[in-house]
Design an enzyme around this catalytic site. Structure first.
Site, PDB file in Angstrom:
ATOM      1  N   ASP A 156       0.838  -1.205   0.000  1.00 58.01           N
ATOM      2  CA  ASP A 156       0.000   0.000   0.000  1.00 58.01           C
ATOM      3  C   ASP A 156       0.865   1.243   0.000  1.00 58.01           C
ATOM      4  O   ASP A 156       1.787   1.380   0.812  1.00 58.01           O
ATOM      5  CB  ASP A 156      -0.905   0.021   1.230  1.00 58.01           C
ATOM      6  CG  ASP A 156      -1.676   1.332   1.319  1.00 58.01           C
ATOM      7  OD1 ASP A 156      -2.586   1.527   0.500  1.00 58.01           O
ATOM      8  OD2 ASP A 156      -1.337   2.156   2.189  1.00 58.01           O
ATOM      9  N   ASN A 164      -0.602   2.478  16.585  1.00 57.66           N
ATOM     10  CA  ASN A 164      -1.043   3.800  17.073  1.00 57.66           C
ATOM     11  C   ASN A 164       0.104   4.801  17.147  1.00 57.66           C
ATOM     12  O   ASN A 164       0.377   5.409  18.191  1.00 57.66           O
ATOM     13  CB  ASN A 164      -1.743   3.690  18.424  1.00 57.66           C
ATOM     14  CG  ASN A 164      -3.194   3.281  18.315  1.00 57.66           C
ATOM     15  OD1 ASN A 164      -3.622   2.333  18.984  1.00 57.66           O
ATOM     16  ND2 ASN A 164      -3.971   3.949  17.480  1.00 57.66           N
ATOM     17  N   SER A 165       0.804   4.942  16.019  1.00 58.26           N
ATOM     18  CA  SER A 165       1.920   5.883  15.882  1.00 58.26           C
ATOM     19  C   SER A 165       3.157   5.481  16.674  1.00 58.26           C
ATOM     20  O   SER A 165       4.056   6.294  16.869  1.00 58.26           O
ATOM     21  CB  SER A 165       1.515   7.311  16.261  1.00 58.26           C
ATOM     22  OG  SER A 165       0.480   7.778  15.430  1.00 58.26           O
ATOM     23  N   TYR A 193       2.894  10.002   0.366  1.00 58.10           N
ATOM     24  CA  TYR A 193       4.017   9.375   1.057  1.00 58.10           C
ATOM     25  C   TYR A 193       5.331   9.772   0.389  1.00 58.10           C
ATOM     26  O   TYR A 193       5.746   9.202  -0.615  1.00 58.10           O
ATOM     27  CB  TYR A 193       3.860   7.859   1.064  1.00 58.10           C
ATOM     28  CG  TYR A 193       2.611   7.350   1.758  1.00 58.10           C
ATOM     29  CD1 TYR A 193       1.870   8.165   2.612  1.00 58.10           C
ATOM     30  CD2 TYR A 193       2.165   6.045   1.559  1.00 58.10           C
ATOM     31  CE1 TYR A 193       0.724   7.693   3.240  1.00 58.10           C
ATOM     32  CE2 TYR A 193       1.024   5.572   2.189  1.00 58.10           C
ATOM     33  CZ  TYR A 193       0.313   6.400   3.026  1.00 58.10           C
ATOM     34  OH  TYR A 193      -0.819   5.930   3.652  1.00 58.10           O
ATOM     35  N   LYS A 241      -3.705   5.838  -3.571  1.00 51.58           N
ATOM     36  CA  LYS A 241      -4.784   6.679  -3.051  1.00 51.58           C
ATOM     37  C   LYS A 241      -5.029   7.886  -3.950  1.00 51.58           C
ATOM     38  O   LYS A 241      -4.155   8.293  -4.715  1.00 51.58           O
ATOM     39  CB  LYS A 241      -4.460   7.109  -1.625  1.00 51.58           C
ATOM     40  CG  LYS A 241      -4.250   5.885  -0.704  1.00 51.58           C
ATOM     41  CD  LYS A 241      -3.981   6.265   0.710  1.00 51.58           C
ATOM     42  CE  LYS A 241      -3.784   5.023   1.559  1.00 51.58           C
ATOM     43  NZ  LYS A 241      -2.474   4.376   1.304  1.00 51.58           N
ATOM     44  N   GLY A 282      -2.100   1.400  10.840  1.00 48.60           N
ATOM     45  CA  GLY A 282      -1.839   2.162  12.050  1.00 48.60           C
ATOM     46  C   GLY A 282      -2.053   1.361  13.313  1.00 48.60           C
ATOM     47  O   GLY A 282      -2.452   1.904  14.346  1.00 48.60           O
ATOM     48  N   VAL A 283      -1.764   0.064  13.262  1.00 50.18           N
ATOM     49  CA  VAL A 283      -2.102  -0.808  14.396  1.00 50.18           C
ATOM     50  C   VAL A 283      -1.191  -0.595  15.596  1.00 50.18           C
ATOM     51  O   VAL A 283      -1.494  -1.069  16.691  1.00 50.18           O
ATOM     52  CB  VAL A 283      -2.111  -2.291  13.983  1.00 50.18           C
ATOM     53  CG1 VAL A 283      -3.149  -2.538  12.909  1.00 50.18           C
ATOM     54  CG2 VAL A 283      -0.737  -2.748  13.522  1.00 50.18           C
ATOM     55  N   ALA A 314       4.302  -0.516  19.446  1.00 49.94           N
ATOM     56  CA  ALA A 314       5.490  -1.222  18.949  1.00 49.94           C
ATOM     57  C   ALA A 314       6.648  -1.068  19.915  1.00 49.94           C
ATOM     58  O   ALA A 314       7.335  -2.034  20.251  1.00 49.94           O
ATOM     59  CB  ALA A 314       5.888  -0.698  17.573  1.00 49.94           C
TER      60      ALA A 314
END
Length: 334
Positions: A42, A225-226, A47, A71, A222-223, A230
């Protein structure tokens, strides 16, 4: 329905998201992903102001069975005064362009054609409408919304009907925009960033049931959350594109305590949680290096006991109604 293979490649990093990476490192990351079996990538014009699309296209050109999404909604405009040595919209890119919103019929068609040129590919499989919604546009929301549904959607539907693309959807971090869009027209996929995660299940009650009745699926983005899901709560954690608030840090620390009890990496829990939802078409973490490819695969394959998820629910750290894995998600068969 496209089979995205559960684990995809979020190519925002190829546009120098947050920091610069070399052309060689970008190519190595994509090649490692391909070698590991990843086939869905993606990207977007935003980007790196075209850099991600250029790098991705160069790396996958000629590779069979690759699925690419990009996109529409922003056009790149040449800008000789672009501050290419500074972060712009989060990207450290040398590309001398600026982005302008355009959700009209002509804007969508121009964006699609320009993306094909930058990618150097004959086909884009999925087009997402990028960053449409009240949170993004504020007072300009209604104007952009009308432009999309009085023109831009028609362009997307024509491309889909002709077979030029396979699927259309929204790529947003506002689940409310997805709900509104489904009241307007028919979509195939929604790329949702940050609104269905271990820390934010805002999409669970209203959006996801409506997606199911709409006959669509969700690409989970975005899993982390920025970053906080992670890297954890230590250091300078970020949530939703900003320094994490004390309440978010506290909640993350509570999840980390459960992770420590069951010897589960926080990032593994973040990835496997979203993949457990039956509407998840894929998860697309940002990947900036070949080593990150293999680390991410290992995290998705990491064995997590059912008692871990039960503990999170018992402590009200995730919604009681949220689907959780009944076994390790695993990717070895993909």
């Amino acid at each position: 329905m496209l089979d995205l293979g559960k684990l995809g490649f979020g190519a925002g990093s190829l546009g120098n998201l947050g920091r610069r990476i070399s052309d060689a490192d970008a190519a190595d990351a994509v090649q490692a992903a391909l070698a590991s079996g990843i086939r869905y990538f993606d990207t977007a014009p935003l980007y790196g102001f075209g850099l991600s699309e250029r790098r991705l296209g160069d790396a996958v050109r000629g590779v069979p069975d690759v699925i690419v999404s990009s996109k529409v909604g922003r056009l790149l405009v040449p800008d000789a005064l672009a501050a290419t040595e500074s972060l712009r919209d989060g990207f450290s890119s040398p590309m001398p362009f600026r982005s302008e919103y355009d959700y009209s019929y002509d804007g969508v068609m121009r964006s699609y054609e320009a993306s094909l040129q930058r990618l150097g590919l004959a086909r884009i499989d999925i087009l997402f409408v990028h960053d449409i919604g009240r949170r993004t546009h504020g007072a300009n929301h209604e104007r952009h919304w009308r432009a999309l549904f009085e023109g831009g959607y028609r362009a997307l539907d024509e491309l889909r009907s002709r077979g030029d693309i396979t699927a259309i959807g929204l790529g947003v971090n506002e689940w409310e925009a997805c709900v509104e869009a489904m009241n307007e027209a028919q979509f195939d996929l929604f790329l949702l960033a940050g609104r269905y995660t271990l820390l934010d299940q805002g999409a669970l009650a209203l959006m996801l049931p409506k997606v199911a009745s709409h006959g669509a699926r969700v690409v989970m983005a975005g899993v982390y959350n920025s970053g906080i899901l992670a890297t954890g709560s230590a250091g300078d954690p970020h949530f939703d594109y900003a320094p994490a608030a004390p309440a978010i840090i506290s909640r993350t620390q509570a999840i980390e305590a459960v992770c420590a009890k069951f010897d589960v990496p926080l990032a593994a829990a973040a990835l496997q949680f979203v993949l457990a939802h039956p509407l998840a078409a894929a998860v697309i973490p940002g990947i900036a290096s070949s080593s990150r490819v293999f680390q991410t695969r290992a995290l998705v394959d990491y064995p997590i006991p059912a008692a871990f998820w039960s503990s999170l629910k018992d402590l009200a750290l995730i919604a009681e109604a949220a689907p959780v894995p009944q076994h390790a998600v695993g990717l070895r068969s993909t």
